[in-house]
Scaffold this motif. Structure first.
Motif, PDB file in Angstrom:
ATOM      1  N   CYS A 125       0.828  -1.211   0.000  1.00 29.16           N
ATOM      2  CA  CYS A 125       0.000   0.000   0.000  1.00 29.16           C
ATOM      3  C   CYS A 125       0.861   1.259   0.000  1.00 29.16           C
ATOM      4  CB  CYS A 125      -0.946   0.012   1.197  1.00 29.16           C
ATOM      5  SG  CYS A 125      -2.078  -1.375   1.164  1.00 29.16           S
ATOM      6  N   SER A 126       1.998   1.192   0.651  1.00 28.45           N
ATOM      7  CA  SER A 126       2.894   2.338   0.701  1.00 28.45           C
ATOM      8  C   SER A 126       3.469   2.608  -0.697  1.00 28.45           C
ATOM      9  CB  SER A 126       4.010   2.038   1.713  1.00 28.45           C
ATOM     10  OG  SER A 126       4.979   3.022   1.658  1.00 28.45           O
ATOM     11  N   CYS A 217      -9.317  -4.499  -1.937  1.00 26.95           N
ATOM     12  CA  CYS A 217      -8.032  -4.795  -2.571  1.00 26.95           C
ATOM     13  C   CYS A 217      -7.338  -5.931  -1.797  1.00 26.95           C
ATOM     14  CB  CYS A 217      -7.146  -3.547  -2.576  1.00 26.95           C
ATOM     15  SG  CYS A 217      -5.504  -3.877  -3.236  1.00 26.95           S
ATOM     16  N   PRO A 218      -6.814  -6.944  -2.482  1.00 32.97           N
ATOM     17  CA  PRO A 218      -6.174  -8.066  -1.779  1.00 32.97           C
ATOM     18  C   PRO A 218      -4.972  -7.639  -0.945  1.00 32.97           C
ATOM     19  CG  PRO A 218      -5.777  -8.180  -4.149  1.00 32.97           C
ATOM     20  CD  PRO A 218      -6.798  -7.120  -3.935  1.00 32.97           C
ATOM     21  N   ASN A 219      -4.380  -6.496  -1.275  1.00 28.78           N
ATOM     22  CA  ASN A 219      -3.219  -6.016  -0.510  1.00 28.78           C
ATOM     23  C   ASN A 219      -3.627  -5.283   0.766  1.00 28.78           C
ATOM     24  OD1 ASN A 219      -1.364  -6.950  -2.426  1.00 28.78           O
ATOM     25  ND2 ASN A 219      -1.606  -5.093  -3.659  1.00 28.78           N
ATOM     26  N   ALA A 220      -4.908  -4.846   0.824  1.00 25.37           N
ATOM     27  CA  ALA A 220      -5.323  -3.950   1.915  1.00 25.37           C
ATOM     28  C   ALA A 220      -5.155  -4.592   3.288  1.00 25.37           C
ATOM     29  CB  ALA A 220      -6.767  -3.510   1.703  1.00 25.37           C
ATOM     30  N   ARG A 225      -2.921   0.553   7.760  1.00 27.70           N
ATOM     31  CA  ARG A 225      -4.211   1.240   7.700  1.00 27.70           C
ATOM     32  C   ARG A 225      -5.356   0.288   8.071  1.00 27.70           C
ATOM     33  NH1 ARG A 225      -6.860   5.697   5.244  1.00 27.70           N
ATOM     34  NH2 ARG A 225      -4.890   6.535   4.483  1.00 27.70           N
ATOM     35  N   ALA A 226      -5.284  -0.956   7.611  1.00 21.44           N
ATOM     36  CA  ALA A 226      -6.348  -1.923   7.907  1.00 21.44           C
ATOM     37  C   ALA A 226      -6.441  -2.172   9.410  1.00 21.44           C
ATOM     38  CB  ALA A 226      -6.095  -3.234   7.168  1.00 21.44           C
TER      39      ALA A 226
ATOM     40  N   VAL B  60     -18.901  -2.576   3.641  1.00 22.58           N
ATOM     41  CA  VAL B  60     -18.633  -1.233   3.100  1.00 22.58           C
ATOM     42  C   VAL B  60     -17.153  -0.868   3.238  1.00 22.58           C
ATOM     43  CG1 VAL B  60     -20.963  -0.483   3.689  1.00 22.58           C
ATOM     44  CG2 VAL B  60     -19.104   0.044   5.254  1.00 22.58           C
ATOM     45  N   VAL B  61     -16.387  -1.770   3.813  1.00 20.01           N
ATOM     46  CA  VAL B  61     -14.979  -1.485   4.082  1.00 20.01           C
ATOM     47  C   VAL B  61     -14.144  -1.711   2.825  1.00 20.01           C
ATOM     48  CG1 VAL B  61     -12.974  -2.378   5.304  1.00 20.01           C
ATOM     49  CG2 VAL B  61     -15.094  -1.978   6.531  1.00 20.01           C
ATOM     50  N   SER B  62     -13.301  -0.736   2.536  1.00 19.19           N
ATOM     51  CA  SER B  62     -12.432  -0.887   1.368  1.00 19.19           C
ATOM     52  C   SER B  62     -11.126  -0.153   1.621  1.00 19.19           C
ATOM     53  CB  SER B  62     -13.113  -0.336   0.117  1.00 19.19           C
ATOM     54  OG  SER B  62     -13.349   1.038   0.274  1.00 19.19           O
ATOM     55  N   GLY B  63     -10.319  -0.083   0.595  1.00 18.83           N
ATOM     56  CA  GLY B  63      -9.091   0.711   0.706  1.00 18.83           C
ATOM     57  C   GLY B  63      -7.936  -0.057   1.285  1.00 18.83           C
ATOM     58  N   GLY B  64      -6.757   0.557   1.161  1.00 18.75           N
ATOM     59  CA  GLY B  64      -5.560  -0.106   1.658  1.00 18.75           C
ATOM     60  C   GLY B  64      -4.582   0.905   2.157  1.00 18.75           C
TER      61      GLY B  64
END
Lengths: 290, 64
Positions: A125-126, A217-220, A225-226, B60-64
């Protein structure tokens, strides 16, 4: 549960609103953010960064409706099994709504896809964030502004991440119209969804029947952040309104933070001439490693 | 009851009668992170659902 404004059945628990009043609440929220922060002035040409997910397509839909002069830009990082599917949603939406969409690939700009660049030791992500920001700025240079679909949850997470990491230099850069340094090589960013919770944006997409991707996103899940996101969501469940308070607290402090940072010297990357804090910008440093 | 989890594209079958909030609690899902629908109609936490219903849970959760 009935709507707090009428006797219809509610579609959301907080604020307690029916479909009609909720739609108006979302649109009024964005209109207010656009006006209060001067985000989209009459005649300005705005590039909307889209992925095909709920945030970017709700943003594009509403900016098209409320501002009009918009085009879409998508960055294909090369995340196999994920990005190609979300981009189909973006293409379909833009075709249906007669919006120009331009798609740019990491592979064409940097010579590699994200998948091929990331190793087990890397933080995807970075790397992705740094290169996406670079690509967006490069390809949006003919626009007055770039609008991104960052919502209140994204922003609350960013504030907390910067505090927990003592990332002092990044702390003043938030808000609906972020950036403390103006340079003609920077296309100003705007975040019209800043005061809407992620759930509100998603609900708007569902209620309007927008065909958007809800895939993560599979990387998230590998990201810091997650971790912060899950922690904040747990806290929000037990303390409703916590994210809104965090954003409000930050915005009330921001003028003082900006004034303390305004003397930061701005340099230009020795490799690509993009404005940056050091001798080289983040993207060029990543490419040098590659 | 059939419960379709949108994010994983998986369906679960379970015996349940009660409020939406109780279903999420049983599935260990944070209500802040999802939208729940029945026949494409959005449900609030206090609404009652039963064994006959087909429920869809959208993350509703998304993003990374």
């Amino acid at each position: 549960m009935l709507c707090s404004k009428c006797s219809s059945l509610a579609v959301i628990d907080g604020p307690v609103l029916c479909k009609g009043h909720f739609m108006k609440y979302v649109e009024d929220n964005i209109k207010h953010t656009l006006a209060a922060y001067g985000l989209a002035k009459k005649g300005e040409k705005i590039a909307v960064a889209v992925s095909g997910g709920k945030d970017s397509l709700v943003l594009l839909s509403l900016l098209k409706k409320l501002h009009g002069n918009v085009e879409a830009i998508a960055i294909d990082e090369g995340i196999s099994g994920y990005r190609e599917k979300t981009l189909i949603k973006a293409k379909n939406f833009c075709r249906k709504n007669h919006i120009m969409l331009r798609i740019y690939k990491f592979k064409d700009l940097f010579g590699f896809s994200l998948d091929s660049r990331v190793t087990e030791k890397d933080k995807p992500c970075s790397i992705c964030g740094t290169l996406r920001r670079y690509a967006l700025n490069k390809y949006a240079h003919s626009f007055d502004k770039v609008a991104t679909g960052h919502n209140m949850d994204d922003e609350a997470q960013a504030i907390l991440m910067n505090i927990l990491r003592f990332n002092w230099s990044a702390i003043p850069q938030g808000g609906p119209s972020p950036g403390i340094v103006r340079d003609e090589a920077f296309v100003p960013r705007i975040k019209p969804l800043y005061f809407l919770a992620e759930k509100e944006v998603a609900l708007y997409a569902v209620l309007t029947g927008l065909d958007v991707s809800f895939a993560e996103c599979p990387n998230a899940k590998l990201s810091y952040r997650a971790y912060v996101r899950d922690m904040l969501n747990e806290y929000e469940f037990k303390n409703p309104g916590a994210k809104k308070k965090l954003i409000g607290f930050y915005l009330s402090l921001q003028p003082k933070l900006n004034s303390s940072s305004s003397s930061l010297p701005l340099k230009h990357c020795l490799s690509c001439n993009m404005p940056c804090k050091g001798d080289y910008c983040g993207a060029c440093m990543l490419m040098a490693v590659n | 009851m059939k419960v379709f989890i949108e994010q994983t594209k998986k369906e679960k079958k379970l015996a349940f009668n009660g409020k939406v909030s109780s279903l999420l609690n049983r599935l260990e899902i944070n209500p802040v992170t999802v939208i729940v629908t029945r026949n494409k109609v959005v449900l609030t936490q206090d609404q009652h659902i039963s064994d006959k219903d087909e429920i869809r849970i959208i993350s509703v959760v998304s993003g990374g």
